[in-house]
Design an enzyme around this catalytic site. Structure first.
Site, PDB file in Angstrom:
ATOM      1  N   GLU A   1     -45.517  60.027  51.899  1.00  0.00           N
ATOM      2  CA  GLU A   1     -45.286  60.106  53.344  1.00  0.00           C
ATOM      3  C   GLU A   1     -45.352  58.741  53.979  1.00  0.00           C
ATOM      4  O   GLU A   1     -44.585  58.419  54.902  1.00  0.00           O
ATOM      5  CB  GLU A   1     -46.325  61.046  53.974  1.00  0.00           C
ATOM      6  CG  GLU A   1     -46.049  61.392  55.439  1.00  0.00           C
ATOM      7  CD  GLU A   1     -46.681  60.427  56.433  1.00  0.00           C
ATOM      8  OE1 GLU A   1     -46.426  60.570  57.646  1.00  0.00           O
ATOM      9  OE2 GLU A   1     -47.434  59.504  56.015  1.00  0.00           O
ATOM     10  N   GLU A   2     -46.266  57.899  53.500  1.00  0.00           N
ATOM     11  CA  GLU A   2     -46.496  56.605  54.120  1.00  0.00           C
ATOM     12  C   GLU A   2     -45.348  55.625  53.921  1.00  0.00           C
ATOM     13  O   GLU A   2     -45.319  54.563  54.548  1.00  0.00           O
ATOM     14  CB  GLU A   2     -47.801  55.988  53.592  1.00  0.00           C
ATOM     15  CG  GLU A   2     -49.066  56.760  53.936  1.00  0.00           C
ATOM     16  CD  GLU A   2     -49.425  56.692  55.418  1.00  0.00           C
ATOM     17  OE1 GLU A   2     -48.664  56.064  56.189  1.00  0.00           O
ATOM     18  OE2 GLU A   2     -50.457  57.263  55.803  1.00  0.00           O
TER      19      GLU A   2
END
Length: 350
Positions: A205-206
């Site tokens: 996600e990051e």
């Protein structure tokens, strides 16, 4: 109080940089045992624990919380034995000076520090220079030859930090987003849903919501809910209350927007109604920038109704992120109540 603090601490202290979430994935699969009906892992590393609906199994809800934490990848080992790194995720380089780190080498973890020259030896130009991740050097405290033998380009680095209670808060690294992973796992243990619920621990996600986007191709949910952290700027350095976004101690944050998504109005209104009915503290989140897996699902799974519940967090993307215990509990209880109340009969079309 956080109900299972030992699990919370394990989740936050366990390493898992984007694309290398192996250790945290093991914890998630363990916690799913005996709780969900089916567990599967895809080629990217997303873990999905499915609870079959007792009344309408054909109606499907996906709940997403990402497993990865911001970290680094070794890009070069200097002749003097110092490591240079590339960021994995959005680091503020100002917070990196004088941090302890763990270098995840092929044959085991090794300690290291990000050094910072003492101000006594810096001239005015050095003192005024802006920090950059490219300027980070990791010192492992061993001979250069030993560094070359132990560390290779592509090895991972994460911050070394303990998770501790401080007053009525909890501080540590990787609270973004292990606190939400904790909330999702807790909710999975509490619910008895009428519809099928896929609890998804997502990856990467990051670095661009990649896990959720890929998962949205495999799953075709009728509704998707993301759980993530959000900004709590209720600190002295931020003078304007309009810039707080959320405040610690005011309860779960129900997201209206961030830079990746505008949540479905019917979904966020229903979240508010449930919070009020259950007498759970909540606040409204309007986040100017930053994205969550909510947007990832909507982009890959098509025109799906999406919502998001956030944990207010101070000092995001630093080694000392802070959450209030009562807010964490509110997020767990709101997510569980929302899932238990979902019967597949709600019309989220606009």
């Amino acid at each position: 109080m956080v109900r299972e603090f030992d699990l919370f601490r394990e989740l936050t202290e366990t390493s898992g940089a984007p694309g290398y979430e192996d250790r945290i994935r093991t914890v998630v699969r363990r916690e799913f045992e005996g709780v969900v009906d089916v567990v599967r892992t895809d080629a990217m590393g997303n873990v999905v624990g499915t609870v079959e609906g007792r009344r309408d199994p054909e109606y499907e809800v996906a709940v997403a919380a990402h497993m990865d934490e911001i970290g680094f990848m070794v890009r070069h080992v200097t002749d003097d034995g110092f490591l240079q790194v590339d960021p994995l995720g959005g680091w503020d380089p100002r917070v990196l000076r004088a941090q302890r780190v763990t270098v995840h080498a092929a044959d085991g973890d090794r300690p290291g520090v990000i050094g910072s020259p003492p101000p006594h030896t810096l001239d005015e130009e050095d003192l005024e220079a802006e920090d950059a991740v490219e300027d980070v050097y990791i010192d492992m405290g061993i001979d250069p030859a030993a560094v070359t033998d132990q560390v290779a380009t592509g090895d991972l680095v994460t911050v070394d930090q303990r998770t501790e209670r401080v007053g009525s808060t909890i501080t540590g690294k990787a609270i973004d987003n292990r606190v939400s992973l904790y909330a999702m796992l807790q909710a999975a243990k509490m619910v008895d849903p009428a519809v099928t619920v896929h609890f998804a621990a997502t990856v990467q996600e990051e670095v661009g919501l990649r896990g959720a986007r890929a998962l949205g191709v495999d799953l075709d949910p009728d509704l998707a809910i993301a759980v993530d952290t959000t900004v709590a700027n209720d600190v002295p350095q931020v003078g304007d209350e309009a810039d707080y976004v959320t405040e610690l101690g005011e309860g779960a944050a129900i997201k209206l927007k961030d830079s990746s998504v505008i949540t479905n109005p019917k979904v966020h209104r229903r979240l508010r109604r449930i919070a009020e009915t259950e007498e759970l503290p909540y606040q409204i989140e309007v986040l100017p920038s930053g994205g969550t897996d909510t947007g990832g699902f909507q982009q890959s799974a098509g025109a799906k109704p999406v919502g998001a519940i956030s944990v207010p967090t101070r000092y995001l993307h630093t080694p000392t992120e802070v959450v209030r215990e009562t807010d964490v509990t509110a997020v767990v209880d709101l997510l569980a109540a929302f899932l238990d109340a979902e019967d597949g009969e709600n019309d989220y079309t606009l």
